[in-house]
Scaffold this motif. Structure first.
Motif, short mmCIF file in Angstrom:
data_model
loop_
_atom_site.label_atom_id
_atom_site.label_comp_id
_atom_site.label_asym_id
_atom_site.label_seq_id
_atom_site.Cartn_x
_atom_site.Cartn_y
_atom_site.Cartn_z
N LEU A 112 -14.62 -6.97 -9.79
CA LEU A 112 -14.77 -7.34 -11.08
C LEU A 112 -13.67 -8.28 -11.47
O LEU A 112 -13.67 -9.04 -12.46
N LEU A 113 -12.34 -7.66 -11.08
CA LEU A 113 -11.13 -8.47 -11.79
C LEU A 113 -10.73 -9.81 -10.94
O LEU A 113 -9.96 -10.54 -11.24
N ASP A 114 -11.35 -9.77 -9.70
CA ASP A 114 -11.22 -10.78 -8.67
C ASP A 114 -9.82 -11.04 -8.43
O ASP A 114 -9.06 -11.98 -8.41
N VAL A 115 -9.19 -9.77 -7.96
CA VAL A 115 -7.79 -9.41 -7.69
C VAL A 115 -7.54 -8.80 -6.53
O VAL A 115 -8.31 -7.87 -6.40
N PRO A 116 -6.77 -9.05 -5.58
CA PRO A 116 -6.72 -8.61 -4.27
C PRO A 116 -6.31 -6.89 -4.51
O PRO A 116 -5.51 -6.60 -5.36
N SER A 117 -7.20 -5.95 -3.93
CA SER A 117 -6.92 -4.75 -4.39
C SER A 117 -6.98 -3.61 -3.36
O SER A 117 -7.39 -4.00 -2.13
N ILE A 118 -6.45 -2.53 -3.56
CA ILE A 118 -6.12 -1.29 -2.49
C ILE A 118 -6.26 -0.29 -2.77
O ILE A 118 -6.02 0.13 -3.99
N GLY A 119 -6.84 0.86 -2.00
CA GLY A 119 -7.06 2.22 -2.48
C GLY A 119 -6.15 2.81 -1.74
O GLY A 119 -5.83 2.71 -0.74
N CYS A 120 -5.41 3.82 -2.85
CA CYS A 120 -4.34 4.77 -2.14
C CYS A 120 -4.65 6.10 -2.60
O CYS A 120 -4.05 6.35 -3.90
N ALA A 121 -5.54 6.85 -2.12
CA ALA A 121 -5.78 8.13 -2.62
C ALA A 121 -4.98 9.24 -2.06
O ALA A 121 -4.33 9.29 -0.97
N LYS A 122 -4.80 10.39 -2.65
CA LYS A 122 -4.18 11.61 -1.99
C LYS A 122 -4.80 12.45 -1.33
O LYS A 122 -4.14 13.52 -0.88
N SER A 123 -6.03 12.38 -1.08
CA SER A 123 -6.78 13.07 -0.30
C SER A 123 -7.95 12.31 0.27
O SER A 123 -8.55 11.42 -0.31
N ILE A 124 -8.46 12.88 1.16
CA ILE A 124 -9.75 12.18 2.05
C ILE A 124 -10.82 12.52 1.48
O ILE A 124 -11.20 13.63 0.94
N PHE A 125 -11.92 11.52 1.21
CA PHE A 125 -13.33 11.49 0.72
C PHE A 125 -14.05 11.49 1.89
O PHE A 125 -15.14 12.43 2.11
N VAL A 126 -14.00 10.62 2.46
CA VAL A 126 -14.73 10.57 3.64
C VAL A 126 -14.12 10.06 4.94
O VAL A 126 -13.03 9.53 4.84
N GLY A 127 -14.61 10.41 6.35
CA GLY A 127 -13.78 10.20 7.46
C GLY A 127 -12.85 11.02 7.79
O GLY A 127 -12.68 12.19 7.20
N LYS A 128 -12.28 11.08 9.19
CA LYS A 128 -11.42 11.89 9.77
C LYS A 128 -10.30 11.11 10.51
O LYS A 128 -10.43 10.14 11.03
N PRO A 129 -9.00 11.53 10.07
CA PRO A 129 -8.00 10.42 10.47
C PRO A 129 -7.67 11.01 12.03
O PRO A 129 -7.62 12.19 12.60
N LEU A 130 -7.04 10.08 12.83
CA LEU A 130 -6.79 10.19 14.00
C LEU A 130 -5.32 10.95 13.90
O LEU A 130 -4.63 11.13 12.77
N LYS A 131 -4.64 11.23 15.16
CA LYS A 131 -3.58 12.00 15.02
C LYS A 131 -2.08 11.10 14.67
O LYS A 131 -2.12 10.01 14.78
N LEU A 132 -1.75 11.81 13.38
CA LEU A 132 -0.67 11.05 12.66
C LEU A 132 0.79 11.60 13.10
O LEU A 132 1.07 12.99 12.93
N ASN A 133 1.82 10.66 13.24
CA ASN A 133 3.01 11.28 13.60
C ASN A 133 3.66 11.54 12.20
O ASN A 133 3.35 11.24 11.04
N GLU A 134 4.75 12.42 12.44
CA GLU A 134 5.61 12.59 11.07
C GLU A 134 6.63 11.95 10.47
O GLU A 134 7.03 11.71 9.45
N GLN A 135 6.89 10.74 11.37
CA GLN A 135 7.75 9.78 10.83
C GLN A 135 7.33 8.86 9.65
O GLN A 135 6.17 8.51 9.93
N ALA A 136 8.04 8.57 8.85
CA ALA A 136 7.85 7.99 7.73
C ALA A 136 7.50 6.49 8.32
O ALA A 136 8.01 5.82 9.19
N GLY A 137 6.28 5.80 7.65
CA GLY A 137 5.84 4.50 8.22
C GLY A 137 4.95 4.65 9.05
O GLY A 137 4.24 3.70 9.54
N SER A 138 4.68 5.81 9.89
CA SER A 138 3.40 6.04 10.84
C SER A 138 2.05 6.05 10.02
O SER A 138 1.96 6.28 8.88
#
Length: 212
Positions: A112-138
């Motif tokens: 609607l705004l025609d601006v590049p946008s990103i979703g950054c949620a605090k919990s999962i809605f759909v999907g399953k994450p693959l193995k995530l490392n503990e290090q920041a930036g992983s």
DNA sequence: GCGACAG
DNA sequence: ATCTTGTCGC
């Protein structure tokens, strides 16, 4: 509506080095049935506040998983209408294509705004994450129905990850890259964190003032 | 029918 | 999202 507009979403591209990044969030006052939307625009090197706006309105739609844009969209659009400059990219406190119909709030408002946008949620809605490392930036791909819809991102060592997905006009890799660029010393990227704080402060000041 | 379910 | 008491860590 979502099933129709999903085809308009562009997953790809996005600024490598935007001049500014905006964060958008909404706070609620259940008792009064009011909500407070806030948008904070920060400079990219340094993440300092360049501009911030808020908008108060009546809560006009109930919360329903999958339909968040119909609840928070109008309040957020009212706030964006007050913004004097166009952000290079916007980060929303919600999902983009990591949604049942691949059209979450971040995709909806980016469109609607025609601006590049990103979703950054605090919990999962759909999907399953693959193995995530503990290090920041992983990062680890978020898979739903066999397709990569986003990524689990460890913004800081020792904290729960945030879930990043393209909203509109941004690719998966770029979305993660931009979110990490927007992180300072907290789990939540700075523009989004500041928008949340501003929205809650706006609510507090409104509830502290004399009642109508 | 049951469980899951952004904020 | 909001509420709420205490605890942990820098």
């Amino acid at each position: 509506m979502q099933e129709h507009l999903r085809s308009e979403v562009i997953v790809g591209g996005g600024p490598r080095r935007p001049r500014t990044i905006a964060g958008a969030d909404v706070a609620y006052d259940d008792d009064r049935g009011r909500c407070f939307a806030a948008v904070v625009v920060t400079s990219v090197p340094g993440m300092k506040v360049v501009e911030q706006v808020t908008a108060e309105s009546a809560v006009a739609f109930p919360y329903a998983a999958g339909l968040l844009a119909f609840r928070e969209g109008p309040p957020l659009l009212a706030a964006f209408a007050k913004l004097h400059r166009r952000p290079g990219v916007i980060i929303f406190d919600a999902h983009g294509i990591a949604h049942p119909r691949r059209f979450g709030l971040a995709s909806h408002l980016g469109y609607l705004l025609d601006v590049p946008s990103i979703g950054c949620a605090k919990s999962i809605f759909v999907g399953k994450p693959l193995k995530l490392n503990e290090q920041a930036g992983s990062t680890a791909a978020l898979i739903d129905a066999g397709e990569c819809v986003g990524a689990a991102v460890r913004t800081r060592t020792g904290v729960r990850p945030v879930y990043v997905s393209p909203g509109h006009r941004v690719g998966r890799r770029r979305a993660v890259e931009l979110v990490l660029h927007a992180v300072t010393r907290y789990r939540i990227p700075e523009p989004l964190r500041l928008a949340g704080i501003l929205a809650r402060r706006c609510k507090r000041e409104a509830s502290t003032a004399p009642r109508a």
